[in-house]
Design a protein around this motif. Structure first.
Motif, short mmCIF file in Angstrom:
data_model
loop_
_atom_site.label_atom_id
_atom_site.label_comp_id
_atom_site.label_asym_id
_atom_site.label_seq_id
_atom_site.Cartn_x
_atom_site.Cartn_y
_atom_site.Cartn_z
N UNK A 157 12.53 9.05 -0.84
CA UNK A 157 12.16 7.99 0.09
C UNK A 157 11.21 8.39 1.19
N UNK A 158 11.59 9.35 2.03
CA UNK A 158 10.78 9.68 3.20
C UNK A 158 9.43 10.27 2.81
N UNK A 159 9.42 11.19 1.84
CA UNK A 159 8.16 11.82 1.44
C UNK A 159 7.20 10.79 0.86
N UNK A 160 7.73 9.88 0.05
CA UNK A 160 6.88 8.84 -0.55
C UNK A 160 6.33 7.91 0.53
N UNK A 161 7.19 7.50 1.46
CA UNK A 161 6.75 6.61 2.54
C UNK A 161 5.62 7.25 3.34
N UNK A 162 5.74 8.54 3.69
CA UNK A 162 4.71 9.21 4.46
C UNK A 162 3.42 9.36 3.65
N UNK A 163 3.55 9.63 2.34
CA UNK A 163 2.37 9.78 1.48
C UNK A 163 1.61 8.46 1.37
N UNK A 164 2.34 7.36 1.23
CA UNK A 164 1.69 6.05 1.12
C UNK A 164 1.05 5.65 2.44
N UNK A 165 1.72 5.98 3.54
CA UNK A 165 1.15 5.67 4.86
C UNK A 165 -0.12 6.46 5.10
N UNK A 166 -0.10 7.73 4.73
CA UNK A 166 -1.27 8.58 4.94
C UNK A 166 -2.42 8.20 4.01
N UNK A 167 -2.09 7.81 2.78
CA UNK A 167 -3.12 7.52 1.78
C UNK A 167 -3.76 6.15 1.92
N UNK A 168 -3.14 5.27 2.69
CA UNK A 168 -3.71 3.94 2.88
C UNK A 168 -3.45 3.00 1.71
#
Length: 227
Positions: free
Chosen positions: A47-58
């Motif tokens: 959950x957390x890693x995916x959320x941060x990756x999607x937020x960073x990737x736009x």
């Protein structure tokens, strides 16, 4: 776009609402990967890693998913978010390969301050382009710094990185700098629009008229009591 973030994905074997709830309770996200003529691949992501990756990737985040030791590049196509808790509930990806050309909508970011007494209107907030899957622009920056009234920025004016091809109409209007409208002019426009639509407003009753109506009502009540 920076190198895709690597995320370990678990194969998903249980389905249904109950299974999805259990996945989310464990702070994980159910996801599915479509594309290349293969059957959809269902996975579970941290959950957390995916959320941060999607937020960073736009909007067009590209992830490198490790599924049982095999890497799969996955381009984000749809993210479902709980409207109350604001947590990711599900993600749809499209499988891509390095060097592959993909069609994406890239956001437009407007920066800077236009000339005084202007209004900056973003007519189109995204632009369709074709780009390599591993080199998708995160966004297109458009500066309106000091732009005078009448300035228009079209799709053809965007600074596209090497390897990116514009698919939208070249004349697509992205940003329009117009005359700032005053409060008086806005009110006049609203009144004109209401008049054309046949909307009428009752005139407010004056204090004298209101007092007269109250006095008449009182006299009528006294006359009724005396009969």
């Amino acid at each position: 776009m920076s190198a895709p973030e690597k995320i370990a994905a678990e194969p998903r074997t249980e389905f249904g609402k109950g299974a999805a709830r259990r996945i989310r309770r464990d702070d994980k996200i159910p996801a599915v990967i479509y594309g290349h003529g293969n059957e959809p691949v269902h996975v579970i992501l941290p959950g957390h890693q995916t959320m941060m990756a999607l937020k960073h990737g736009g909007a067009n985040a590209l992830l490198a998913l490790d599924i049982d030791g095999s890497e799969q590049l996955a381009l984000t196509k749809d993210v479902q978010v709980d409207p109350i808790r604001r947590v990711i509930e599900h993600v749809d990806f499209v499988a891509v390969t390095r060097g592959e050309k993909v069609t994406v909508d890239v956001p437009v970011h407007v920066v800077g301050d236009a000339a005084p007494e202007t209004l900056v209107v973003t007519e189109n907030a995204v632009v369709s382009v074709e780009a390599e899957a591993t080199h998708i622009p995160e966004y297109f920056e458009v500066s309106v710094e000091g732009a005078p009234i009448g300035t228009q920025i079209h799709a053809k004016d965007l600074d596209l990185p090497s390897g990116t091809t514009l698919l939208a109409d070249e004349e697509l209007l992205i940003v329009n700098v117009t005359q700032q409208i005053s409060a008086e002019a806005l009110e006049a426009e609203l009144e004109e629009a209401e008049a054309e639509a046949g909307i009428e407003h009752e005139a407010p009753e004056s204090e004298d008229a209101a007092e007269g109506a109250e006095a008449a009502a009182a006299d009528a009540a006294e006359g009724s009591d005396s009969e």
